[in-house]
Design a protein around this motif. Structure first.
Motif, mmCIF file in Angstrom:
data_model
loop_
_atom_site.group_PDB
_atom_site.id
_atom_site.type_symbol
_atom_site.label_atom_id
_atom_site.label_comp_id
_atom_site.label_asym_id
_atom_site.label_seq_id
_atom_site.Cartn_x
_atom_site.Cartn_y
_atom_site.Cartn_z
ATOM 1 N N PHE A 281 -8.086 -4.770 -53.086
ATOM 2 C CA PHE A 281 -9.388 -4.788 -52.423
ATOM 3 C C PHE A 281 -9.244 -5.261 -50.979
ATOM 4 N N PHE A 282 -8.406 -6.259 -50.765
ATOM 5 C CA PHE A 282 -8.225 -6.775 -49.410
ATOM 6 C C PHE A 282 -7.663 -5.708 -48.478
ATOM 7 N N MET A 283 -6.664 -4.960 -48.932
ATOM 8 C CA MET A 283 -6.057 -3.933 -48.096
ATOM 9 C C MET A 283 -7.045 -2.825 -47.772
ATOM 10 N N MET A 284 -7.776 -2.374 -48.756
ATOM 11 C CA MET A 284 -8.712 -1.279 -48.535
ATOM 12 C C MET A 284 -9.809 -1.687 -47.565
ATOM 13 N N LEU A 285 -10.365 -2.870 -47.746
ATOM 14 C CA LEU A 285 -11.456 -3.333 -46.893
ATOM 15 C C LEU A 285 -10.958 -3.729 -45.509
ATOM 16 N N SER A 286 -9.737 -4.234 -45.413
ATOM 17 C CA SER A 286 -9.161 -4.514 -44.100
ATOM 18 C C SER A 286 -8.976 -3.218 -43.318
ATOM 19 N N ALA A 287 -8.517 -2.174 -43.998
ATOM 20 C CA ALA A 287 -8.370 -0.868 -43.347
ATOM 21 C C ALA A 287 -9.730 -0.352 -42.880
#
Length: 316
Positions: A281-287
């Motif tokens: 979730f962190f990677m997707m939302l950071s992107a």
């Protein structure tokens, strides 16, 4: 112009992947929780980890991660946060709430901000100008979450006329929903409203002192006519790019405001992922947030040449 646009897009993509590579590397350096702790979802999560190449070097993992994203739209599944759910599906379900709240705040703040800026410029060095400038400084200085708490304290705990939290999102056009949006939209609008008021006043005040304004008045135009036809048009070179950037930025939302008012949006999802230390979730939302921020800057840069034909960006 097109050459400059392509160059800026290319630079934006390079910057995006550099930021994502840094985030990905730092995330992958952290220890992974044991898959067995997830109970019935343990086998699913372990299979996904194998597919994403968690046992391979970090550069290979980074390549496999974006390969799955671009070819299959697969951002992974939730582990620590919303365990077993598809990250992309949860994001799509949360996006409308963020867009609605932020779009309403921009539709409220931009017209009011520009209008107040024009009024303050026309009343320069008078009581009205000093009052608006003071209120603008207060609005810019006070964080939006402080405004949110003050609104809740006044309109819910003391007056009891507005609900403290957002109503269920499946009733967008209901009176209850619109009433529950008043406080979060107000809290989000104040900073943007103050910013546009300050920008408009500063640009219009400078424009009003130009020689061509004296010529326009000499031709018989009233002060208001000269301001609308000439001064505001020239000031728009700075104001309109900021408006375009704000409309792009509505997707980014406000994490703290969504958390305070229990808005089931992207911002609240991002905070939940950070607090739960969920890597996918962190990677997707950071992107998502990185791409939106870079896109807003790109559109602001390109809009200068489109709004004012005298500007020739990227040309000698």
């Amino acid at each position: 112009m097109w050459k400059y646009a392509l160059k800026r897009i290319g630079l934006m993509l390079v910057t995006f992947f550099i930021i994502m590579a840094i985030c990905f590397t730092l995330i992958r350096l952290l220890p992974l929780p044991d898959a067995s702790k997830y109970g019935v979802n343990a086998a699913l999560i372990q299979a996904r980890r194998e597919k994403m190449g968690y046992n391979k070097p970090i550069p290979v993992q980074f390549f496999l991660y974006w390969k799955n994203v671009f070819l299959y739209g697969d951002w992974g599944i939730g582990e620590e946060y919303k365990t077993g759910l598809e990250v992309g599906q949860v994001f799509v379900e949360r996006l409308p709430a963020t867009m609605i709240v932020n779009l309403l705040s921009i539709l409220v703040s931009i017209p009011l901000g520009i209008g107040l800026g024009v009024f303050a410029a026309l009343k320069k060095n008078r009581f009205q100008d000093y009052l608006i400038s003071t209120l603008v400084m207060v609005a810019i200085s006070v964080p939006s979450f402080v405004v949110a708490f003050l609104l809740q304290s006044l309109f819910y705990y003391r007056l009891g006329i507005l609900p403290p939290l957002m109503a269920p999102t499946d009733r967008w056009l209901s009176g209850e929903m619109l009433l529950s949006l008043v406080m979060p939209v107000t809290a989000l609008s104040l900073g943007t409203l103050a910013g546009f008021t300050r920008i408009t006043r500063a640009e219009l005040t400078e424009t009003l002192t130009g020689d061509y304004m004296l010529l326009a008045r000499a031709k018989g135009l009233t002060k208001l006519q000269a301001t609308v036809r000439h001064a505001f048009k020239n000031s728009a070179v700075v104001v309109l790019p900021a408006v375009l950037g704000s409309f792009v930025g509505i997707l980014s939302g406000s994490m703290i405001i969504e958390r305070i008012f229990s808005i089931p949006g992207v911002g609240e999802l991002y905070l939940g992922a950070i607090l739960s230390q969920d890597y996918n979730f962190f990677m997707m939302l950071s992107a998502f947030y990185t791409f939106v921020g870079l896109s807003a800057g790109l559109i602001v840069d390109l809009s200068y040449g489109l709004i004012d034909p005298r500007v020739r960006i990227g040309q000698r």
